[in-house]
Design an enzyme around this catalytic site. Structure first.
Site, PDB file in Angstrom:
ATOM      1  NE  ARG A  21      -2.678  -0.818   3.535  1.00  0.00           N
ATOM      2  CZ  ARG A  21      -2.643  -1.908   4.305  1.00  0.00           C
ATOM      3  NH1 ARG A  21      -3.024  -3.084   3.807  1.00  0.00           N
ATOM      4  NH2 ARG A  21      -2.228  -1.828   5.553  1.00  0.00           N
ATOM      5  CB  SER A  38      -3.227 -14.839   5.784  1.00  0.00           C
ATOM      6  OG  SER A  38      -3.911 -13.969   6.655  1.00  0.00           O
ATOM      7  CB  CYS A  42      -7.267 -16.881  17.639  1.00  0.00           C
ATOM      8  SG  CYS A  42      -5.790 -15.912  18.013  1.00  0.00           S
ATOM      9  CB  ILE A 277      17.411  -8.060   9.915  1.00  0.00           C
ATOM     10  CG1 ILE A 277      18.405  -8.411   8.804  1.00  0.00           C
ATOM     11  CG2 ILE A 277      16.544  -9.262  10.250  1.00  0.00           C
ATOM     12  CD1 ILE A 277      19.354  -9.544   9.158  1.00  0.00           C
ATOM     13  CE1 TYR A 278      12.461  -1.900  10.310  1.00  0.00           C
ATOM     14  CE2 TYR A 278      13.748  -2.915   8.553  1.00  0.00           C
ATOM     15  CZ  TYR A 278      13.290  -1.792   9.208  1.00  0.00           C
ATOM     16  OH  TYR A 278      13.659  -0.556   8.754  1.00  0.00           O
ATOM     17  CB  ALA A 279      12.224  -9.578  14.656  1.00  0.00           C
ATOM     18  N   GLY A 281       5.932  -9.794  15.660  1.00  0.00           N
ATOM     19  CA  GLY A 281       5.065 -10.867  16.125  1.00  0.00           C
ATOM     20  C   GLY A 281       5.668 -11.680  17.251  1.00  0.00           C
ATOM     21  CG  ASP A 282       3.306 -14.890  18.444  1.00  0.00           C
ATOM     22  OD1 ASP A 282       2.901 -13.730  18.689  1.00  0.00           O
ATOM     23  OD2 ASP A 282       2.539 -15.856  18.275  1.00  0.00           O
TER      24      ASP A 282
END
Length: 547
Positions: A21, A38, A42, A277-279, A281-282
């Site tokens: 986007r 995706s 849950c 480098i990104y991280a 979520g879990d």
């Protein structure tokens, strides 16, 4: 710019969609080691239970649909095995050829998530023993239920997934045992709120074993023999729900900074120790919004926001992640449990200033049919009044109150602010003084010295100190139906005329059913020269807290 994303689901898919986007021209490649990029993990317990009937309902996006809509090169069933930081590339196994290949990147986003913790005991790899993290996991459980004609199930772990699995296996007609190594279910919850959770589970016919760590699993002629601390049982399947750990192997091998638990350490922009480098979520460590400590809190909402923030920063927008509150909710048969911010035990462990109030209230006007009771606990800083955390157990309306209180925490509001909130009111929906307002009034009274409290954990000492006067201000009929030892009955409406029965030189602790009449009684006593305390939450809450 070429961006490689490792992992889909919440964090990775959100990052990919946001990147597209913001930048129509960048090259985006997403690797997912499984077949689904995706999906609603849950919802997996509810798929096992039949509430969600079709597997397709769990798939939020198909690889083809996602790739077409967002112009992303989606590569499913492709496991990324290594990161070469010097060459700026990842190594992966091609799903079609099985060959090892490389893909270069300018920016890399790790969204590898978390894996179920499997206890290091004998038998966890036997047929009939499962974890639940992916759609294939759920499908395997369903296949076993059908093929083995299972009638008995053991769920190990009384957290969110464990509780949901216990409910949904019971829904399918199995006799379910729920075991946890801790001395309570749902350990993030304070012990005084957790008793109702156990009651709800047992009321539904599930056997609950606490303080019962898993020790071994063995094959038997008719099922699986399971040994727990202090117990043993025979069952047809075992579901391990003892928690999750970050999927950090690649990060560790690439020498990215990780904490002792293995969660990747990131800055406010979700960058790792390698700034390309990104991280999200879990897999990553987060800051606690309340208290400011470091934590591992694997939740879907924060993962989605972190993916968006990483994408923003890659595209030059100044987005920052401000921390996780731990806002969460779970349905436990006919009971709803929700929390946000710090628990009392977490605040004490961090040596933070903390006081608390408890109220038991109806979810809408009591005179309107169908009112359901809920218990709410509020934690606040006694010095400045800032809201630190909240917990609620009940039925309808629990989510609304915790959402309001979660917003108050995010806005760094005080208990005084809670008294001013103008919330929806009509008899089918709420009360003119909402339970959230009432929590604010109570905490305000505590801070102003208008309400002094004794708590359920004080009762044994008060009952045995030989000095404190204990007064129950309920009606004689209520008192006779069940009262705490050592209390005498002086109904609230008779209190002013019977003050001579009490000694002004000795402290008085008063109680009623839920605390309101006790508060009124304490104010009467204070106005007449007594040193009075109200038992927080009244008899109902204290009985719940003491089990």
């Amino acid at each position: 710019m070429k961006i490689v994303i490792v992992g889909g689901v919440a964090g990775g898919a959100s990052a990919a969609a946001r990147l597209r986007r913001l930048d129509e021209d960048c090259e985006i490649i997403m690797f997912e080691r499984g077949p689904f990029i995706s999906f609603a993990n849950c919802g997996l317990p509810y798929y096992v239970g039949g509430v969600i009937a079709e597997q397709q309902q769990l798939q939020l996006q198909t690889p083809g649909g996602f790739g077409a809509r967002f112009k992303v090169d989606v590569r499913v069933n492709c496991a990324v095995t290594a990161i070469d930081r010097d060459e700026r590339c990842v190594t992966y196994i091609d799903s079609e050829t099985g060959q090892e290949k490389e893909e270069r990147f300018d920016k890399l986003v790790l969204a590898t998530g978390a894996a179920p913790v499997v206890p290091p005991v004998d038998g966890v790899d036997l047929p009939g023993v499962f974890t639940l993290r992916t759609i294939p996991n759920a499908a395997a459980v369903l296949q076993w239920l059908d093929s083995a004609s299972a009638k008995r199930a053991l769920v190990v772990g009384g957290g969110y997934v464990g509780l949901e699995m216990a409910e949904n296996l019971a829904r399918r007609g199995l006799h379910v045992t729920l075991a946890d190594a801790a001395d309570q279910l749902l350990t993030p919850l304070d012990a005084d709120m957790a008793g109702t959770v156990r009651t709800a589970v047992e009321r539904a016919g599930v056997t609950v074993l606490t303080g019962s760590a898993l020790q071994s699993i063995k094959s038997a002629a008719h099922g699986l023999n399971v040994k727990l601390k202090g117990h043993s049982c025979t069952t047809d399947l075992v579901v391990l729900s003892v928690g999750v750990r970050p999927e950090c192997q690649m990060a560790l091998q690439a020498d990215l900074h990780c904490n002792e638990r293995g969660a990747v350490i990131v800055d406010e922009h979700m960058r790792t120790s390698d700034l390309d480098i990104y991280a999200v979520g879990d897999v990553c460590e987060v800051n606690e919004f309340v208290g400011g400590g470091k934590a591992f809190l694997p939740l879907a909402g924060p993962a989605n926001r972190q993916g968006r923030i990483a994408a923003d920063h890659i595209c030059g927008l100044p987005s920052s992640y401000t921390g996780t509150q731990g806002t969460s909710i779970v349905k436990v048969f006919d009971t709803v449990v929700a929390m946000t911010g710090l628990s009392e035990k977490a605040a004490c462990a961090r040596q933070l200033r903390c006081d608390k109030v408890v109220t038991v209230a109806a979810h809408h006007a009591g005179y309107y049919p169908g009112a359901q009771s809920m218990t709410l606990k509020l934690l606040f800083d006694p010095a400045d009044g800032r809201v630190l955390g909240a917990q609620a157990v009940g039925g309808d309306g629990v989510d609304k109150r915790i959402d309001v209180l979660a917003t108050a925490i995010r806005g760094r509001m005080t208990v005084d602010d809670l008294t001013t909130l103008e919330l929806c009111y009509a008899p089918p929906f709420g009360s003119a003084k909402d339970p959230v307002n009432m929590l604010g009034f109570m905490a305000q009274n505590v801070r102003q010295g208008k309400l002094r409290q004794a708590h359920w954990h004080d009762l044994p000492r008060l009952q045995n100190d030989g000095r404190t006067q204990l007064v129950d201000v309920r009606t004689p009929r209520e008192f006779e139906a069940g009262a705490f030892a050592g209390f005498v009955n002086i109904p609230l409406d008779e209190l002013r005329e019977r003050l001579d029965e009490l000694d002004k030189q000795r402290p008085v602790v008063v109680t009623c059913r839920i605390g309101y009449r006790g508060y009124l009684a304490a104010r009467i006593l204070e106005a007449n020269g007594f040193n009075a305390y109200n038992l927080a939450g009244g008899v109902l809450f204290c009985q719940q807290a003491m089990g």
